[in-house]
Write an enzyme that holds these catalytic residues in place. Structure first.
Site, mmCIF file in Angstrom:
data_model
loop_
_atom_site.group_PDB
_atom_site.id
_atom_site.type_symbol
_atom_site.label_atom_id
_atom_site.label_comp_id
_atom_site.label_asym_id
_atom_site.label_seq_id
_atom_site.Cartn_x
_atom_site.Cartn_y
_atom_site.Cartn_z
ATOM 1 N N GLY A 39 8.374 -1.710 5.748
ATOM 2 C CA GLY A 39 8.645 -1.152 7.065
ATOM 3 C C GLY A 39 7.534 -1.595 8.002
ATOM 4 N N PHE A 89 4.955 0.088 9.059
ATOM 5 C CA PHE A 89 3.612 0.571 8.727
ATOM 6 C C PHE A 89 3.355 0.622 7.230
ATOM 7 C CE2 PHE A 89 5.377 3.174 12.238
ATOM 8 C CZ PHE A 89 4.665 2.586 13.279
ATOM 9 N N ALA A 90 4.355 0.270 6.446
ATOM 10 C CA ALA A 90 4.232 0.541 5.013
ATOM 11 C C ALA A 90 4.939 -0.515 4.181
ATOM 12 C CB ALA A 90 4.855 1.911 4.713
ATOM 13 N N CYS A 91 4.501 -0.605 2.928
ATOM 14 C CA CYS A 91 5.300 -1.386 1.981
ATOM 15 C C CYS A 91 5.664 -0.455 0.828
ATOM 16 C CB CYS A 91 4.572 -2.632 1.519
ATOM 17 S SG CYS A 91 3.274 -2.341 0.356
ATOM 18 N N LYS A 128 5.415 4.350 -1.867
ATOM 19 C CA LYS A 128 5.259 3.818 -0.511
ATOM 20 C C LYS A 128 3.780 3.862 -0.157
ATOM 21 C CE LYS A 128 6.979 4.863 4.155
ATOM 22 N NZ LYS A 128 8.147 5.377 4.888
ATOM 23 N N ASP A 137 16.372 12.314 13.004
ATOM 24 C CA ASP A 137 16.451 10.846 13.070
ATOM 25 C C ASP A 137 17.487 10.335 12.069
ATOM 26 O OD1 ASP A 137 15.800 8.395 14.115
ATOM 27 O OD2 ASP A 137 14.006 8.102 12.908
HETATM 28 N N1 LIG Z 1 12.448 5.602 -2.643
HETATM 29 C C1 LIG Z 1 12.848 4.348 -2.440
HETATM 30 N N2 LIG Z 1 13.579 3.715 -3.378
HETATM 31 C C2 LIG Z 1 13.992 2.445 -3.184
HETATM 32 N N3 LIG Z 1 13.747 1.720 -2.083
HETATM 33 C C3 LIG Z 1 13.039 2.287 -1.115
HETATM 34 C C4 LIG Z 1 12.551 3.622 -1.226
HETATM 35 N N4 LIG Z 1 11.887 3.922 -0.087
HETATM 36 C C5 LIG Z 1 11.963 2.832 0.699
HETATM 37 N N5 LIG Z 1 12.643 1.844 0.083
HETATM 38 C C6 LIG Z 1 12.920 0.493 0.613
HETATM 39 O O1 LIG Z 1 11.835 0.117 1.424
HETATM 40 C C7 LIG Z 1 12.280 -0.196 2.743
HETATM 41 C C8 LIG Z 1 11.196 0.179 3.717
HETATM 42 O O2 LIG Z 1 10.926 1.569 3.605
HETATM 43 P P1 LIG Z 1 10.166 2.342 4.748
HETATM 44 O O3 LIG Z 1 10.326 3.801 4.521
HETATM 45 O O4 LIG Z 1 8.796 1.815 4.944
HETATM 46 O O5 LIG Z 1 11.038 1.766 5.835
HETATM 47 P P2 LIG Z 1 11.452 2.067 7.248
HETATM 48 O O6 LIG Z 1 11.836 3.490 7.360
HETATM 49 O O7 LIG Z 1 12.436 0.997 7.578
HETATM 50 O O8 LIG Z 1 10.131 1.758 7.972
HETATM 51 P P3 LIG Z 1 9.656 2.299 9.333
HETATM 52 O O9 LIG Z 1 8.697 3.373 8.942
HETATM 53 O O10 LIG Z 1 9.042 1.081 9.904
HETATM 54 O O11 LIG Z 1 10.871 2.787 10.073
HETATM 55 C C9 LIG Z 1 13.595 0.558 2.898
HETATM 56 O O12 LIG Z 1 14.435 -0.049 3.837
HETATM 57 C C10 LIG Z 1 14.158 0.469 1.483
HETATM 58 O O13 LIG Z 1 14.787 -0.788 1.317
#
Ligand SMILES: Nc1ncnc2c1ncn2[C@@H]1O[C@H](COP(=O)(O)OP(=O)(O)OP(=O)(O)O)[C@@H](O)[C@H]1O
Length: 526
Positions: A24, A26-28, A45, A142
């Site tokens: 995302g 801010f995060a991987c 995360k 959201d």
């Molecule tokens: N618990 C999980 N299990 C499997 N995949 C996950 C999980 N959490 C996140 N992901 C994967 O990681 C990706 C990025 O997660 P993150 O929460 O950082 O994303 P985001 O919500 O798109 O980021 P942002 O905070 O920028 O909106 C997700 O789109 C998903 O594909």
């Protein structure tokens, strides 16, 4: 996530960290397993705090989200937080693994999903929100496809509590909200009016927009304000609208949407009303009495059956010839000319060698075996058999493909991906043309960049290659991501489009257009 590499991630006691499965802003997110029991797979995360601070978020904001999320995740349709901790640069959160990937990745733009699938996810979302609102007194604020993950059986897992708020005090009085944060397309009109509003009622509105997106593959409007012509038309007709984006929605489904997308929050259906609606009460053949999936193969079949990428001549002509000018110089992907900030540049992926998409192999247990044992067949037919096991490759030809049906199962594989056995010297100029055609600046020249990298790192050393995409969608909103090119075996390359920010439907539209433009280099299963 910028500015860090894997070596800076904190170690977590008793947990072995694996590959990157998502990124995302801010995060991987990495997969991981417990040392004591490797069969327990989780997702971790890593939120990069300095990056959050650059974007104006405080440590308190970041930690507050997890505290709230962990207080309300005791429900089958809410992503479970297992543990978390904060180090100097990172907040890590161990969560349940959502093996079925992202919901947004499975919605076909301008088509949507099968209506029973839409109904199933509506029912699960209503169950999740009922729990959040009635038991936890928390509004999510959201709700959108990007915040919905799926488990290995295709069940919905509501995630991302970054905007969530407690709307009921301990004494039972209601707490109103007044901020205007959220995703504009999914926001309720009262959020934008600058008045105080009930956040739990805005969740219900977002469910309505989400159902619309599931049924049609597009959002009903960009903003719920009268200057938005689609919203204005909806209001003028008091929701009795059967034209434009609404034309493909059946009458019986419109009834539900009208009750939810009621601009006056006092007249809008409540979560309890939704629980009495036939859309909620209808027992689906692939769900059990608790509303959980009882037949994942059937649900997956229904969900994946709408996903397709046409490489036909008709589609190609439609794409390359502008019907208005006949110049072949315009596509409907974006409305504006490229801005200076838009660019596509190529680089070797030094920081993130196991980046998401690179490590995603066709989801099958025996592909390596299949390749090793199959030395009698020609290389190219071996590759076609190999990709026959990947649902992402099968979306290019699934109509006549008998093996498509056997691949219907939930997995985290990105569906914006194709394979090629062509040389980079052929692929890159085509990419360049396709991206220019999509009005994305190329800076600098992709092929000469590749050749420079190749002369310094050697052919094998160049991969994974990453093409950064920073552009805008048709509405002028940012759309960022990367195209990751990786050698899978010998000359077989996987080319995966990973969205980082922006509308996922537009990201898939971009993917489909680049694929169509590059159709001669795409390896399609038998
Ligand atoms: N618990 C999980 N299990 C499997 N995949 C996950 C999980 N959490 C996140 N992901 C994967 O990681 C990706 C990025 O997660 P993150 O929460 O950082 O994303 P985001 O919500 O798109 O980021 P942002 O905070 O920028 O909106 C997700 O789109 C998903 O594909």
């Amino acid at each position: 996530m910028s500015g860090i590499d894997d070596t800076s991630l904190p170690a977590i006691k008793d947990v072995v960290i694996g590959e990157t499965i998502g990124q995302g802003a801010f995060a991987c997110v990495k997969n991981a397993y417990l040392k004591v029991d490797p069969s327990v797979v989780i997702a971790v995360k890593f939120v990069h705090i300095p990056t959050c601070k650059q974007f104006g978020l405080t440590e308190k904001d970041v930690v507050g989200e997890i505290i709230l999320h962990s207080k309300c995740c005791n429900h089958a349709n809410i992503l479970r937080v297992i543990d978390c901790n904060i180090t100097r640069d990172h907040l890590w959160i161990a969560m349940e693994m959502a093996d079925g990937g992202d919901l947004f990745d499975k919605i076909e733009p301008d088509v949507g999903v099968d209506y029973e699938v839409a109904q199933f996810y509506f029912q699960q979302l209503v169950n999740a929100i009922t729990y959040l609102h009635l038991e936890c007194h928390i509004a999510h604020r959201d709700i959108k496809p990007e915040n919905i993950l799926l488990d290995k059986n295709g069940n919905l897992k509501l995630a991302d509590f970054g905007l969530a708020s407690r709307f009921k005090r301990r004494d039972g009085t209601l707490r109103l909200s007044s901020d205007q944060r959220g995703s504009p397309q999914y926001m309720a009109p009262e959020v934008l009016m600058g008045v105080k509003y009930h956040p739990e009622k805005t969740d219900v509105w977002s469910v309505g927009v989400l159902v619309f997106v599931l049924l049609t593959g597009e959002v009903p409007w960009e903003l719920p304000i009268r200057t938005d012509e689609n919203f204005e038309e909806f209001i003028r007709n008091e929701g009795n609208i059967t034209m434009g984006r609404w034309a493909s929605i059946e009458f019986r489904h419109l009834n539900l949407l009208r009750k939810i997308l009621q601009p006056d929050p006092s007249k809008r259906a409540t979560i309890q009303d939704l629980r009495k609606h036939p859309w909620f009460l209808n027992q689906l053949s692939f769900a059990n009495s608790e509303g959980l999936c009882s037949n994942p193969a059937l649900l997956a079949k229904k969900l994946f059956s709408n996903l397709r990428v046409s490489l036909s001549d008709d589609e190609y002509m439609r794409f390359t010839q502008d019907p208005l000018t006949g110049t072949g110089q315009s596509i409907d992907f974006r409305a504006t000319q490229p801005a200076d900030s838009d660019y596509a540049g190529l680089q070797h992926d030094t920081l993130n060698l196991d980046a998401v998409g690179c490590t995603q192999k066709p989801y099958t247990q025996n592909t390596t075996e299949l390749l090793r044992n199959d030395l009698t067949t020609s290389q190219s037919s071996r590759w076609t058999r190999f990709i026959n096991t990947d649902i992402a490759a099968l979306q290019f030809c699934h109509k006549n493909n008998p093996s498509f049906a056997s691949q219907f199962r939930f997995n985290p594989i990105r569906l914006t991906k194709f394979y090629s056995v062509q040389e980079m010297e052929v692929i890159l100029p085509l990419f360049e043309q396709a991206l220019r055609f999509a009005k994305i600046n190329i800076k600098p020249d992709l092929l000469s960049d590749f050749l420079n990298l190749k002369s310094s790192l050697g052919y094998e050393g160049v991969f994974p290659l990453v093409i950064n995409i920073r552009t805008q969608d048709a509405r002028g909103s940012k759309l960022n991501g990367v195209i990751i090119i990786k050698i899978v075996r010998e000359n077989l390359k996987s080319i995966s489009f990973e969205r980082k920010a922006g509308d996922p439907l537009d990201w898939r539209r971009l993917f489909k257009k680049v694929a169509l433009f590059c159709r001669e280099v795409i390896l399609v299963p038998d």
